[in-house]
Write a protein that holds these residues in place. Structure first.
Motif, short mmCIF file in Angstrom:
data_model
loop_
_atom_site.label_atom_id
_atom_site.label_comp_id
_atom_site.label_asym_id
_atom_site.label_seq_id
_atom_site.Cartn_x
_atom_site.Cartn_y
_atom_site.Cartn_z
N ARG A 203 -7.97 3.60 -4.86
CA ARG A 203 -9.00 4.17 -3.87
C ARG A 203 -9.03 5.66 -4.25
N GLY B 113 -5.64 7.66 -3.85
CA GLY B 113 -4.26 8.14 -4.07
C GLY B 113 -3.94 9.53 -3.75
N HIS C 265 0.00 -5.20 -11.83
CA HIS C 265 0.56 -6.24 -11.15
C HIS C 265 0.55 -7.49 -12.04
N PHE D 172 -8.09 -1.57 2.06
CA PHE D 172 -7.89 -2.75 1.28
C PHE D 172 -8.62 -3.99 1.75
N TYR E 215 6.54 8.11 -1.89
CA TYR E 215 5.27 8.43 -2.60
C TYR E 215 4.92 9.95 -2.83
N LYS F 255 3.89 12.57 -5.77
CA LYS F 255 2.69 12.89 -5.87
C LYS F 255 2.84 14.38 -6.20
N HIS G 130 7.59 -7.63 -1.81
CA HIS G 130 7.39 -6.86 -0.68
C HIS G 130 8.55 -7.24 0.26
N SER H 51 -4.77 3.20 4.18
CA SER H 51 -5.04 2.58 2.65
C SER H 51 -5.19 1.05 2.86
N PHE I 47 -2.86 8.21 -11.42
CA PHE I 47 -4.06 8.00 -10.40
C PHE I 47 -5.34 7.81 -11.43
N THR J 18 2.67 0.54 -5.01
CA THR J 18 3.42 -0.33 -5.78
C THR J 18 2.78 -0.48 -7.19
N LYS K 165 0.85 -1.19 -0.05
CA LYS K 165 0.10 0.19 0.00
C LYS K 165 0.98 1.35 0.04
N SER K 166 1.87 1.32 -0.63
CA SER K 166 2.84 2.40 -0.62
C SER K 166 3.03 2.98 -2.11
N LEU L 50 -5.04 5.57 -14.81
CA LEU L 50 -5.19 4.22 -14.57
C LEU L 50 -6.51 3.52 -13.89
N1 LIG Z 1 -1.38 5.74 -10.45
C1 LIG Z 1 -1.35 5.92 -8.98
N2 LIG Z 1 -0.87 7.14 -8.69
C2 LIG Z 1 -0.92 7.28 -7.03
N3 LIG Z 1 -1.49 6.62 -6.21
C3 LIG Z 1 -1.82 5.37 -6.75
C4 LIG Z 1 -1.81 4.95 -8.21
N4 LIG Z 1 -2.12 3.86 -8.23
C5 LIG Z 1 -2.80 3.41 -7.28
N5 LIG Z 1 -2.48 4.45 -6.21
C6 LIG Z 1 -2.86 4.01 -4.65
O1 LIG Z 1 -1.86 3.49 -4.15
C7 LIG Z 1 -2.35 2.60 -2.81
C8 LIG Z 1 -2.23 1.13 -3.37
O2 LIG Z 1 -1.01 0.74 -2.72
P1 LIG Z 1 -0.17 -0.28 -3.65
O3 LIG Z 1 -0.33 -0.24 -5.07
O4 LIG Z 1 1.32 -0.30 -3.06
O5 LIG Z 1 -1.08 -1.67 -3.11
S1 LIG Z 1 -0.48 -3.08 -3.27
O6 LIG Z 1 0.54 -3.03 -2.07
O7 LIG Z 1 0.13 -3.33 -4.52
O8 LIG Z 1 -1.76 -3.78 -2.91
C9 LIG Z 1 -3.71 3.15 -2.95
O9 LIG Z 1 -3.72 4.19 -2.10
P2 LIG Z 1 -5.19 4.85 -1.23
O10 LIG Z 1 -6.12 5.69 -2.25
O11 LIG Z 1 -4.74 5.74 -0.12
O12 LIG Z 1 -5.82 3.49 -0.43
C10 LIG Z 1 -4.01 3.56 -4.45
O13 LIG Z 1 -5.21 4.31 -4.54
#
Ligand SMILES: Nc1ncnc2c1ncn2[C@@H]1O[C@H](COP(=O)(O)OS(=O)(=O)O)[C@@H](OP(=O)(O)O)[C@H]1O
Length: 338
Positions: free
Chosen positions: A296, A298, A111, A176, A230, A234, A142, A172, A271, A82, A79-80, A274
């Motif tokens: 979610r 982002g 993924h 999830f 992250y 942003k 991870h 986050s 975000f 990825t 949730k960082s 995608l």
């Molecule tokens: N393109 C892009 N840009 C910015 N942020 C994004 C993007 N895609 C996914 N997200 C946000 O990343 C959070 C999910 O983290 P991960 O992708 O690391 O999840 S995982 O570990 O692979 O399951 C989750 O954060 P939160 O919205 O705070 O829950 C996602 O919304």
């Protein structure tokens, strides 16, 4: 390969797989364990809390992964960001093979294109054939630094590490797991999740060991480990796309820069873009997991909408203690940042 040789190889691999499965079962029974949100367990293995789901894959990855010097390994605590990092790295490395208008990212979640070594590749097959992937091969994990196979640490391959402030990461993660929790398992409250975090009980954690392990490695080997946050991405994604491309060994040419390729990749992987692709709105992973669980809000600072001051203070105090003297700090969003 001749048929008899092929059959012998398959038989010996099947025998080896069975022997390994027995070994994992015996090993897992000796490890300390704690209940996890999905009704499974976190097992304490080599100082890391490993989810039951990825345990066997992790050990096969540690034992069998053959790294190439040109490999790029994307590493994150869950949730960082990825999903974002995978999309960016894939788009950068494959821009010669597909223009963005025909990118596999339009029809596959990132993924799927950049699989996890422990959750996907080695979970599905302890002896995967990874030789026919074109260079640079991009994988993700991870896994904490201390548990990486020494072949990765000793090779010239590149590691890109991305972390996120623990407050947003926790919120986050809570959303999830709320979406993926089996109906038979009781929901975890934010209070419980904060408590687990502070006891080090997060998948692939303790969290502070994860971020510090890669922080130290990046300080000692800046050419090998690129450490990203992250929140910085942003704020300013374009320069990060360039840095990532340089680090991965696929720098943008002057012509590409002039044509706006860097900005195009940054905006393609945003975000908003995608999240709205049909594949990410309605598509599913082969395990049945919906692709939309990876998107979610982002945003940076969303934790302020969920965590009460007691939770924040507890996590912040602990993180201060754990990071003290390292020179590393998190960016927590607009509320407390200078
Ligand atoms: N393109 C892009 N840009 C910015 N942020 C994004 C993007 N895609 C996914 N997200 C946000 O990343 C959070 C999910 O983290 P991960 O992708 O690391 O999840 S995982 O570990 O692979 O399951 C989750 O954060 P939160 O919205 O705070 O829950 C996602 O919304």
């Amino acid at each position: 390969m001749e048929k008899t040789t092929e059959t012998a190889t398959v038989n010996s691999q099947t025998g080896e797989e069975e022997r390994m499965r027995d070994e994992y079962q015996k090993l897992i029974q000796t490890l300390p364990k704690e209940s996890n949100w999905d009704g499974g367990y976190l097992y304490l293995y080599q100082g890391c809390w490993c989810p039951s789901l990825s345990f066997q894959g992790l050990i096969s990855f540690q034992r069998h992964f053959q790294v190439d010097d040109t490999d790029v390994i994307l590493i994150t605590p869950p949730k960082s960001g990825t999903t974002w990092l995978k999309a960016l790295a894939f788009a950068i490395a494959n821009r010669m093979h597909y223009p963005l208008s025909q990118s596999p990212l339009l029809t596959s979640n990132s993924h799927h294109l950049v699989p996890f070594l422990e959750f996907n590749i080695y979970h599905e097959n302890p002896f995967p054939n990874l030789e026919n992937i074109h260079s640079p091969r991009i994988f993700s994990t991870h896994t904490p630094y201390a548990l990486l196979p020494s072949s990765i640490k000793d090779s010239k391959c590149k590691i890109v590490y991305l972390c996120r402030n623990p407050l947003d990461r926790l919120v986050s993660y809570w959303h999830f797991i709320g979406k993926l929790r089996p109906e038979t398992v009781e929901a975890i409250s934010l209070d419980q999740l904060v408590d687990m975090f502070c006891r080090g009980l997060t998948a692939h954690g303790p969290f502070w060991d994860h971020v510090m392990g890669y922080w130290k490695a990046s300080q000692e080997m800046p050419n090998k480990v690129l450490y990203l946050q992250y929140e910085d991405m942003k704020v300013e994604i374009v320069s990060h796309v360039k840095t990532l491309a340089d680090f991965m060994g696929c720098p943008f040419s002057l012509d590409e820069e002039k044509q706006g390729m860097v900005e195009e990749i940054a905006s393609f992987c945003s975000f908003d873009n995608l999240k709205d692709l049909e594949v990410n709105k309605t598509g599913k992973f082969h395990t049945g997991k919906q692709n939309n669980v990876f998107f979610r809000k982002g945003e940076v600072g969303d934790w302020a909408n969920y965590l009460n001051p007691t939770m924040v203070e507890r996590m912040e105090k602990l993180m201060e203690e754990k990071l003290e003297g390292s020179g590393f700090t998190f960016k927590r969003g607009f509320i407390y940042d200078d």
